[in-house]
Each structure stands twice: as C-alpha cells, then as structure tokens.
Design an enzyme around this catalytic site. Structure first.
Site, PDB file in Angstrom:
ATOM      1  N   CYS A  92       0.830  -1.208   0.000  1.00 33.11           N
ATOM      2  CA  CYS A  92       0.000   0.000   0.000  1.00 33.11           C
ATOM      3  C   CYS A  92       0.864   1.257   0.000  1.00 33.11           C
ATOM      4  O   CYS A  92       1.460   1.564  -1.021  1.00 33.11           O
ATOM      5  CB  CYS A  92      -1.009  -0.055   1.150  1.00 33.11           C
ATOM      6  SG  CYS A  92      -2.500   0.874   0.756  1.00 33.11           S
ATOM      7  N   GLU A 142      -1.427  -9.196   3.331  1.00 32.27           N
ATOM      8  CA  GLU A 142      -1.318  -9.743   4.697  1.00 32.27           C
ATOM      9  C   GLU A 142      -2.689 -10.094   5.281  1.00 32.27           C
ATOM     10  O   GLU A 142      -2.787 -10.900   6.201  1.00 32.27           O
ATOM     11  CB  GLU A 142      -0.562  -8.764   5.615  1.00 32.27           C
ATOM     12  CG  GLU A 142      -1.305  -7.499   6.052  1.00 32.27           C
ATOM     13  CD  GLU A 142      -1.266  -6.349   5.048  1.00 32.27           C
ATOM     14  OE1 GLU A 142      -0.994  -6.596   3.854  1.00 32.27           O
ATOM     15  OE2 GLU A 142      -1.513  -5.195   5.459  1.00 32.27           O
ATOM     16  N   HIS A 188      -3.587  -5.169   0.347  1.00 34.50           N
ATOM     17  CA  HIS A 188      -3.008  -5.717   1.586  1.00 34.50           C
ATOM     18  C   HIS A 188      -3.019  -7.246   1.558  1.00 34.50           C
ATOM     19  O   HIS A 188      -3.958  -7.860   2.065  1.00 34.50           O
ATOM     20  CB  HIS A 188      -3.799  -5.214   2.796  1.00 34.50           C
ATOM     21  CG  HIS A 188      -3.659  -3.755   3.021  1.00 34.50           C
ATOM     22  ND1 HIS A 188      -2.758  -3.223   3.911  1.00 34.50           N
ATOM     23  CD2 HIS A 188      -4.282  -2.713   2.445  1.00 34.50           C
ATOM     24  CE1 HIS A 188      -2.839  -1.907   3.879  1.00 34.50           C
ATOM     25  NE2 HIS A 188      -3.760  -1.565   2.998  1.00 34.50           N
TER      26      HIS A 188
HETATM   27  N1  GLN Z   1      -2.106   6.632   2.661  1.00 34.74           N
HETATM   28  C1  GLN Z   1      -2.191   5.876   1.452  1.00 34.74           C
HETATM   29  C2  GLN Z   1      -3.546   6.017   0.776  1.00 34.74           C
HETATM   30  O1  GLN Z   1      -4.509   6.395   1.383  1.00 34.74           O
HETATM   31  C3  GLN Z   1      -1.869   4.422   1.712  1.00 34.74           C
HETATM   32  C4  GLN Z   1      -2.842   3.721   2.602  1.00 34.74           C
HETATM   33  C5  GLN Z   1      -2.320   2.455   3.187  1.00 34.74           C
HETATM   34  O2  GLN Z   1      -1.116   2.209   3.245  1.00 34.74           O
HETATM   35  N2  GLN Z   1      -3.209   1.645   3.731  1.00 34.74           N
HETATM   36  O3  GLN Z   1      -3.675   5.736  -0.386  1.00 34.74           O
END
Ligand code: GLN
Length: 536
Positions: free
Chosen positions: A382, A510, A508
């Site tokens: 992410c 994970e 994600h």
């Molecule tokens: N802050 C980033 C976004 O909103 C990544 C979010 C995250 O890592 N869950 O796109």
C-alpha cells in the site's frame, strides 16, 4: 438449529480472548462443524477505521470492506473462512442503529432505553450470523472485562438471549487469570472467584472457565475453582502460556475443551478433530532449516500489534519455506541517506509497510532506493508501494520532487494522486476504497508467476493511487504494472524487471494469509530473501 457460545473475559484485559475463541472454533471446525466468530467491541466509534494504530493496533479489513478489530484476523487465519461486517459490532454501531430507527419513527410513542432497545439491538446482531443456516455454531466474543461499565448492556443481552433460546443451545465460557504470586510461591484463585461472582450478579453462570496461567493447575486447584465458581471440574480448563499462538488449539484439545463444549451444547462429538495440516504447519514452524532477517520499515514500530497481520503472514510464509523469519522493526523516521547502509545492515529483505501521512515518508523512500540499487529483495504494501513509485520517479526517471498528493499537494510530479471518486468525499469514517477488488495479472510477470493465475482478488484500504499519466514512462524505464484492476485500470502491482525481487502492491496481501493458505507474495518474498541470504 444454530448453537451459540459466548466468550467473556475477567480479571484483566489482554488475556487473549481472541486466540481462545479462534482455538475453540478451530477444534469444532476440525470435528466437522461449520463455525464463525463474532466480536462485540464496547466503544463508541462506529468501527476502528478512524482509530490510530497506537490506540487500537491494526485495522483489519474484510472482503466486504468492513474496517474491523484485529481479532477478526486471528479468526480468519485460524479458520480459513472469511469474515464480514456482521462479525464485528461496536457500541457505536448498536446506538447508531437504534437512534436511526428512533428518527424513522420505529419506536413512535415509546421512550427509547438501554433495556430493552439497546439490548434488543445487540441480540439482533447476535442472531444475524446464525439466521441463514450457514453455521452450526456462532461464537460471540465480548470485548472488555466483566465489571466494566460499558460492557453491561452486552452481558444483559447475553443473559436474555440464553433465557430465550434455552440453556442447552448456548454456553458461556469465561476467560480468567490465575496469577502466580512469586513471594508466596502460589497460584491464586481469588480474582477468578470475584470475577465469576460479578458475572453471577448480572445473572450469568459461566459453564466453562478457561484459566490463563504461567504454571500448571494442580487437580486440587482445579477442584477448588470448580467448587467456588459452581462449575464441573472438567469445565476448569488450563490455558498455559504458549510459545506460539498456533499451539493454543492443541493445548485446548489436550484439555478436551472441544468435548466439554459439545456435550454442554448437546451436540454429537462426531469425528476426532482432524488437525493433520495444522500439526504439519506447526512441525515446519518449529523445525526451521534456515533463518533470515527481514526489515519491516514503518512508523508504528513501537507497537507490534500495528502490523499484526504482516507479522503473522511472515510466520505462515516462514513455515512454508521451513525458514525462521526474524522480523526487525525499523522506524522509518530514523533512516537517512547517511545511515541507510548501517540501518539495513545484515537484513535479507525489506518490507515497507502501509501507512498514512507524511511522518517517516522520506526514510521509507531512502530505504527503497538502497534496496533497489543493491538488489536486496523488496516488498511494498500500500503506502510501501506508493513510496516505491515515488522513489523510482525521483531517482530513475529524474522527476525532481515527485510525490504523492497526500504528502505534497503542490508536487510538480504527482505520480501518486487521489482517486477521482475520493475527491468529493468529506467524511473520514468508512469512506476509503475498502475491501476486495479484482486484479488482472500481466502474463510473464513475476506477479503472474508467483500467483500462478491470471486473475486474483485482494483487499484494499486507501484513497490514493498510481497516476496512470506516468505509466508509459515508468514501464519504458523498467517498472511495470504487472497487476491492474480490469474495470478502472487502477495499478494494483508494480514490479521491476531487472531486480531479483522488487514487488509492491496497492492492496493488503497480509489480510488474506492464513495457516491453511499462506499468501503467495509473502511465501515468494521469503524465498527470495532466503536465496539472497545464501548468496551472501
Ligand atoms: N495513505 C495511502 C492512501 O490512502 C496508503 C494507505 C495504506 O497504506 N493503507 O492511499
């Protein structure tokens, strides 16, 4: 008919109700029952999505896009069955539903009260999971500790619920602590007696006591607890400290907790639990043939719960590779151009973590530059993927001050920018791009090879995305979009062509790794890191 198990906690928090609930569920599932677990959280937030990880640990996202408590992660990792919004309910959500109904006029003429309206709404939410015949057993874990003011409506709802459905159709398991007083050299039962008395005051007699302890419980001590807490002696279950949470189902099996539960619920014992795969996993976990060190670069490193699912995914992937994965947390704020070599010394792979906001961002970018240039395996999740894109833009494409508009709205090169549909959103709660979306994998790429498929679905939690205006430039220079959403062309995975392992996802992974199905990206990242360690 669906049977219901309630798990309450006494004496202190952090006894591991989530792990005990997941372990009971695992044993029942291994006997052939269809089981799900639900958690009630007694706080006023509608969900934990707006909570800082320091407050609450990781926010776990389900397939249907609910932002939930991290215990749901344990449920999925143990059971390999997806959870949903219905599996995590907070006091905030209960009140919101009741207040919305009140505004709709559903209670017209009535005074709306905690009893019966809030307790009715709690009972309705207990029932939801059992309604469609999907599960034989629903386990409901009540957050908090018995005696807390905020848990009271839940305890009362459980009391009523049991009365309504019948005592042989439900069961209360009370998780408690038997402290060891070093000075007296003794295990003490009094706190447990008091916490059971508190439950009794509210009209609930627990059926089973699971006793957390650092030392084995003698037969005498078990008898004493049983006598004073009014339970059968075989319903006093020892839960001794374990070296890994994945041992707990087997410890509970030894205590025959599954048998006790089934007989109290008047359910057939069916087969002996089939835990072959689970035991194989534990065998591999406990007998590694190699060891690697992975650096987890993030900004919530003081609190291990903030990266719970990532750490558990490494345990699954390590066992898969018969390799012990030692995860060293590195504070991204502490990484600079000058010290990066020293900070990342001795690591065989680097994972750059998810996150929000500017703090620590430059350290993440510096770490990525280093591992890209030194051919050290890299895995970005992410925000970690977004940082990889920023780094490549700045240092390979020469886009000076390239950035994400989350960190720098005026950047001359917004290589990561806010998704179009996010721009009109004002409220912070539950409004990110959440839950499962499809990702097409480009043939011949590392991602396609790793997954062994051409299409996957993965879970999301973000507002920003790769800016496709730059895509051609990136791909020409060797960073390719190997995964893409087929509907809106959002870049889901980037990877480097000329690197042993440089893969990063907007989603994600994970959140989908379980004991039964370790996530392929983690498994392959660990394998690549192991190969790197062997070459050194
Ligand atoms: N802050 C980033 C976004 O909103 C990544 C979010 C995250 O890592 N869950 O796109």
């Amino acid at each position: 008919m669906t049977k219901y198990i309630f798990v309450t906690g006494g004496v202190t928090s952090s006894l591991g109700k989530g792990i005990i609930s997941a372990s009971i569920a695992k044993l029942l599932q291994a006997r052939g029952y269809r089981v799900t677990i639900q958690k009630f959280d007694p706080y006023i937030n509608i969900d934990p999505g707006t909570l800082n990880p320091y407050e609450h640990g990781e926010c776990y996202v389900t397939e249907d896009g609910a932002e939930t408590d991290l215990d749901l992660g344990h449920y999925e990792r143990f059971l390999n069955v997806p959870t949903s919004q219905a599996n995590n309910i907070t006091t905030g959500r209960i009140y919101q539903n009741v207040i919305n109904k009140e505004r709709e006029g559903a209670y017209l003429g009535k005074t709306v009260q905690v009893v019966p309206h809030i307790t009715d709404e709690i009972k309705r939410n207990i029932r939801i999971l059992g309604e469609n015949g999907e599960y034989d057993i629903v386990i409901t874990e009540l957050g908090g500790t018995v005696g807390d003011i905020e848990s009271l409506p839940y305890i009362e709802a459980v009391r009523q619920f049991r009365w309504e459905i019948g005592y042989s159709n439900s069961l209360v398991i009370h998780l408690t602590l038997i402290p060891f007083l070093a000075a007296a050299g003794e295990l003490k039962t009094k706190p447990t007696q008091h916490s059971v008395k508190t439950l009794l005051e509210y009209g609930i007699q627990p059926d089973v006591l699971v006793c957390r302890t650092e030392h084995h419980l003698s037969q005498d001590l078990r008898r004493k607890i049983a006598l004073f807490c009014n339970v059968n002696i075989n319903a006093v279950v020892e839960s001794i400290d374990a070296s890994t949470i994945y041992d707990v189902p087997l410890l509970m099996l030894k205590e025959q907790l599954d048998k006790t539960v089934l007989s109290k619920l008047k359910l057939a014992q069916k087969n002996e639990p089939n835990l072959e795969n689970w035991k194989n996993f534990l065998g591999r976990l406990k007998n590694p043939t190699s060891e690697i060190r992975i650096g987890l670069v993030g900004k919530y490193v003081e609190l291990p719960d903030a990266y719970k699912s990532i750490n558990e995914s490494f345990i699954h992937a390590g066992a898969s590779n018969e390799c012990k994965v030692k995860v060293s947390c590195i504070h991204s704020e502490s990484i600079t151009d000058e010290n990066v070599a020293e900070r990342l010394e001795g690591l065989h792979g680097i994972l750059v973590a998810p996150g929000f906001g500017n703090r620590g961002i430059e350290g993440k970018i510096t770490a990525i530059k280093y591992v890209r240039e030194k051919n050290i395996p890299f895995f970005g999740i992410c925000l970690g993927m977004q940082c990889a894109v920023i780094e490549f833009g700045r240092n390979v494409l020469g886009l000076k001050n390239a950035h994400s508009t989350e960190m720098d709205e005026k950047t001359p090169y917004p290589v990561i920018s806010m998704m179009e549909e996010q721009k009109k959103i004002k409220n912070k709660g539950g409004t990110m791009r959440l839950g499962a979306y499809t990702c097409d994998l480009k043939k011949g790429t590392k991602a396609a090879l790793i997954y062994g498929k051409s299409q996957v679905t993965e879970r999301h939690r973000h507002r920003y995305e790769f800016n496709n205006e730059y895509l051609k430039q990136y791909e020409d220079a060797g960073m390719i979009a190997s995964g893409m959403n087929p509907d809106n062309h959002l870049v889901e995975i980037v990877e480097l062509k000329n690197h042993p392992f440089f893969v990063a996802g907007q989603f994600h992974p994970e959140l989908k790794s379980t004991v039964a199905n370790p996530h392929p990206l983690f498994v392959n990242f660990v394998a690549a890191s192991l190969a790197f360690a062997r070459k050194k």
